[in-house]
Design a protein around this motif. Structure first.
Motif, mmCIF file in Angstrom:
data_model
loop_
_atom_site.group_PDB
_atom_site.id
_atom_site.type_symbol
_atom_site.label_atom_id
_atom_site.label_comp_id
_atom_site.label_asym_id
_atom_site.label_seq_id
_atom_site.Cartn_x
_atom_site.Cartn_y
_atom_site.Cartn_z
ATOM 1 N N ASP A 59 0.809 -1.219 0.000
ATOM 2 C CA ASP A 59 0.000 0.000 0.000
ATOM 3 C C ASP A 59 0.840 1.267 0.000
ATOM 4 O O ASP A 59 0.349 2.342 -0.323
ATOM 5 C CB ASP A 59 -0.939 0.017 1.204
ATOM 6 C CG ASP A 59 -2.092 -0.970 1.052
ATOM 7 O OD1 ASP A 59 -2.375 -1.391 -0.098
ATOM 8 O OD2 ASP A 59 -2.705 -1.316 2.076
ATOM 9 N N THR A 60 2.116 1.158 0.374
ATOM 10 C CA THR A 60 2.960 2.345 0.470
ATOM 11 C C THR A 60 4.203 2.303 -0.400
ATOM 12 O O THR A 60 5.008 3.233 -0.366
ATOM 13 C CB THR A 60 3.404 2.571 1.931
ATOM 14 O OG1 THR A 60 4.116 1.411 2.371
ATOM 15 C CG2 THR A 60 2.206 2.852 2.827
ATOM 16 N N ALA A 95 14.327 7.681 -9.302
ATOM 17 C CA ALA A 95 14.289 7.588 -7.843
ATOM 18 C C ALA A 95 13.524 8.770 -7.254
ATOM 19 O O ALA A 95 12.701 8.601 -6.342
ATOM 20 C CB ALA A 95 15.705 7.527 -7.281
ATOM 21 N N HIS A 96 13.756 9.988 -7.797
ATOM 22 C CA HIS A 96 13.011 11.164 -7.326
ATOM 23 C C HIS A 96 11.525 11.043 -7.640
ATOM 24 O O HIS A 96 10.678 11.408 -6.832
ATOM 25 C CB HIS A 96 13.573 12.445 -7.951
ATOM 26 C CG HIS A 96 14.876 12.851 -7.382
ATOM 27 N ND1 HIS A 96 15.989 13.046 -8.152
ATOM 28 C CD2 HIS A 96 15.274 13.085 -6.104
ATOM 29 C CE1 HIS A 96 17.003 13.392 -7.389
ATOM 30 N NE2 HIS A 96 16.598 13.410 -6.144
ATOM 31 N N PHE A 97 11.205 10.543 -8.840
ATOM 32 C CA PHE A 97 9.804 10.378 -9.229
ATOM 33 C C PHE A 97 9.110 9.372 -8.318
ATOM 34 O O PHE A 97 7.999 9.604 -7.847
ATOM 35 C CB PHE A 97 9.720 9.928 -10.687
ATOM 36 C CG PHE A 97 8.316 9.697 -11.154
ATOM 37 C CD1 PHE A 97 7.443 10.753 -11.345
ATOM 38 C CD2 PHE A 97 7.864 8.414 -11.402
ATOM 39 C CE1 PHE A 97 6.144 10.537 -11.773
ATOM 40 C CE2 PHE A 97 6.572 8.186 -11.829
ATOM 41 C CZ PHE A 97 5.705 9.249 -12.016
ATOM 42 N N LYS A 98 9.758 8.241 -8.045
ATOM 43 C CA LYS A 98 9.195 7.209 -7.176
ATOM 44 C C LYS A 98 8.921 7.791 -5.785
ATOM 45 O O LYS A 98 7.849 7.590 -5.211
ATOM 46 C CB LYS A 98 10.148 6.019 -7.097
ATOM 47 C CG LYS A 98 9.651 4.880 -6.228
ATOM 48 C CD LYS A 98 10.674 3.748 -6.226
ATOM 49 C CE LYS A 98 10.228 2.545 -5.445
ATOM 50 N NZ LYS A 98 10.131 2.763 -4.019
ATOM 51 N N ARG A 104 2.595 10.962 -2.084
ATOM 52 C CA ARG A 104 1.296 11.577 -2.357
ATOM 53 C C ARG A 104 0.177 10.660 -1.868
ATOM 54 O O ARG A 104 0.219 9.460 -2.096
ATOM 55 C CB ARG A 104 1.104 11.811 -3.858
ATOM 56 C CG ARG A 104 2.252 12.466 -4.572
ATOM 57 C CD ARG A 104 2.204 13.913 -4.719
ATOM 58 N NE ARG A 104 0.903 14.422 -5.069
ATOM 59 C CZ ARG A 104 0.562 15.674 -4.847
ATOM 60 N NH1 ARG A 104 1.404 16.488 -4.301
ATOM 61 N NH2 ARG A 104 -0.612 16.104 -5.175
ATOM 62 N N PRO A 105 -0.858 11.225 -1.235
ATOM 63 C CA PRO A 105 -1.983 10.400 -0.808
ATOM 64 C C PRO A 105 -2.864 9.952 -1.976
ATOM 65 O O PRO A 105 -3.563 8.943 -1.893
ATOM 66 C CB PRO A 105 -2.759 11.301 0.143
ATOM 67 C CG PRO A 105 -2.382 12.699 -0.261
ATOM 68 C CD PRO A 105 -0.983 12.615 -0.794
#
Length: 118
Positions: A59-60, A95-98, A104-105
């Protein structure tokens, strides 16, 4: 990756910088399945195509994979390609995009419709 601006549902404008070389081009989304896959190809200038896939691990957390096909032009880009500057740059951006996506919720406000592959 400097930026990707959405023009309409299936077109965007890219600004990239690798090894000090900057390029801009327009691309078309050729396939999109929200939370699974986005594929694109350039429609002008630079020959560029790719696909990003998203694999939910929990989930995360998720695994994000990318494949980009491009042809380096000129001495600087060819040298950067030989020294793997492009691969390191993409890995860093990914890595930054991930990190951004996982923090983000929910999804951002961009259009998230389905685009079937032709």
């Amino acid at each position: 990756m400097e930026s990707i601006d959405q023009i309409d549902d299936t077109h965007n404008h890219w600004k990239v910088k690798i090894g000090g070389v900057e390029r801009e081009f327009d691309a078309e989304i050729t396939e999109q399945h929200p939370d699974e896959r986005v594929a694109w190809k350039s429609v002008d200038g630079t020959s560029h195509a790719g696909v990003v896939t998203f694999h939910k691990l929990s989930d995360t957390s998720s695994r994000v994979a990318v494949q980009i096909d491009w042809a380096p032009e000129g001495l600087i880009e060819k040298a950067g390609d030989l020294l793997n500057f492009d691969q390191r740059s993409v890995k860093k951006d990914l890595a930054h995009f991930k990190e951004f996506i996982e923090s983000r919720p929910s999804e951002t406000g961009a259009w998230r419709g389905d685009v079937p592959r032709d």
